[in-house]
Design a protein around this motif. Sequence first.
Motif, PDB file in Angstrom:
ATOM      1  N   MET A   1       0.835  -1.065   0.002  1.00 56.04           N
ATOM      2  CA  MET A   1       0.068   0.073  -0.149  1.00 56.04           C
ATOM      3  C   MET A   1       0.927   1.418   0.095  1.00 56.04           C
ATOM      4  O   MET A   1       1.875   1.248   0.403  1.00 56.04           O
ATOM      5  CB  MET A   1      -0.923  -0.124   1.194  1.00 56.04           C
ATOM      6  N   ALA A   2       0.401   2.547  -0.600  1.00 56.24           N
ATOM      7  CA  ALA A   2       0.940   3.528  -0.456  1.00 56.24           C
ATOM      8  C   ALA A   2       0.624   4.691   0.676  1.00 56.24           C
ATOM      9  O   ALA A   2      -0.307   4.287   0.925  1.00 56.24           O
ATOM     10  CB  ALA A   2       1.112   4.376  -1.717  1.00 56.24           C
ATOM     11  N   ASN A   3       1.651   5.650   1.073  1.00 51.89           N
ATOM     12  CA  ASN A   3       0.821   6.518   1.902  1.00 51.89           C
ATOM     13  C   ASN A   3      -0.287   6.965   1.447  1.00 51.89           C
ATOM     14  O   ASN A   3      -0.403   7.113   0.393  1.00 51.89           O
ATOM     15  CB  ASN A   3       1.842   7.696   2.208  1.00 51.89           C
ATOM     16  N   LYS A   4      -1.158   7.182   2.357  1.00 54.35           N
ATOM     17  CA  LYS A   4      -2.366   7.410   2.324  1.00 54.35           C
ATOM     18  C   LYS A   4      -3.274   8.440   3.336  1.00 54.35           C
ATOM     19  O   LYS A   4      -2.989   8.377   4.408  1.00 54.35           O
ATOM     20  CB  LYS A   4      -3.312   6.413   1.989  1.00 54.35           C
ATOM     21  N   PHE A   5      -3.856   9.474   2.923  1.00 51.67           N
ATOM     22  CA  PHE A   5      -4.886  10.463   3.522  1.00 51.67           C
ATOM     23  C   PHE A   5      -5.972   9.220   4.193  1.00 51.67           C
ATOM     24  O   PHE A   5      -6.800   8.880   3.164  1.00 51.67           O
ATOM     25  CB  PHE A   5      -5.184  11.738   2.999  1.00 51.67           C
ATOM     26  N   TYR A   6      -6.459   9.505   5.461  1.00 51.21           N
ATOM     27  CA  TYR A   6      -7.758   8.850   5.792  1.00 51.21           C
ATOM     28  C   TYR A   6      -8.755   9.732   5.248  1.00 51.21           C
ATOM     29  O   TYR A   6      -8.720  11.170   5.486  1.00 51.21           O
ATOM     30  CB  TYR A   6      -7.811   8.775   7.404  1.00 51.21           C
ATOM     31  N   PRO A   7      -9.800   9.475   4.730  1.00 53.55           N
ATOM     32  CA  PRO A   7     -10.841  10.308   4.172  1.00 53.55           C
ATOM     33  C   PRO A   7     -11.198  11.121   5.001  1.00 53.55           C
ATOM     34  O   PRO A   7     -11.385  12.477   4.752  1.00 53.55           O
ATOM     35  CB  PRO A   7     -11.835   9.360   3.509  1.00 53.55           C
ATOM     36  N   LYS A   8     -11.853  10.714   6.209  1.00 52.27           N
ATOM     37  CA  LYS A   8     -12.166  11.653   7.279  1.00 52.27           C
ATOM     38  C   LYS A   8     -11.249  12.723   7.739  1.00 52.27           C
ATOM     39  O   LYS A   8     -11.358  13.784   8.042  1.00 52.27           O
ATOM     40  CB  LYS A   8     -12.550  10.813   8.882  1.00 52.27           C
ATOM     41  N   GLY A   9     -10.109  12.282   7.734  1.00 55.39           N
ATOM     42  CA  GLY A   9      -8.877  13.237   8.142  1.00 55.39           C
ATOM     43  C   GLY A   9      -8.706  14.154   6.867  1.00 55.39           C
ATOM     44  O   GLY A   9      -8.605  15.456   7.500  1.00 55.39           O
TER      45      GLY A   9
END
Length: 133
Positions: A1-9
């Motif tokens: 997996m790649a670095n990712k923003f949490y949608p709620k964040g």
Amino acid sequence: MANKFYPKGAEKILGGQVNFTTGTIAVAIVATGYTYSDAHEFLSDAGTLVGSPVVLAGKTVVGGVFDADDAAFGALAPGSTAKALVMYRDTGNPATSPLIAYLDEITGFPFNTNGGDVSVPWSDGPAKILSLV
């Protein structure tokens, strides 16, 4: 997996509820038992952490890029496997501390703890810790 923003964040960032320069931004190590989910919203969703979280110091936001001093976790008890980092805005309560990003593209991760000190050096590249550009 790649670095990712949490949608709620990401919603909280765009809604002005997370300020990277004035807010208390921290990182925590998650163990191999943690599985990222877009539905996760708060630090309490991250399960058991490896060691204690670290509040980031020396934070800067320049040209859409977030950077901070390297994160020093100190000595971590042996016997855990550190999978990735989660970044969050620390409210003092894991149930209300919003997750910002899941970071698993960090040099040296995953690793097994052995009682030694752990420090996470952030990238010196153009994206630093997080980039919106």
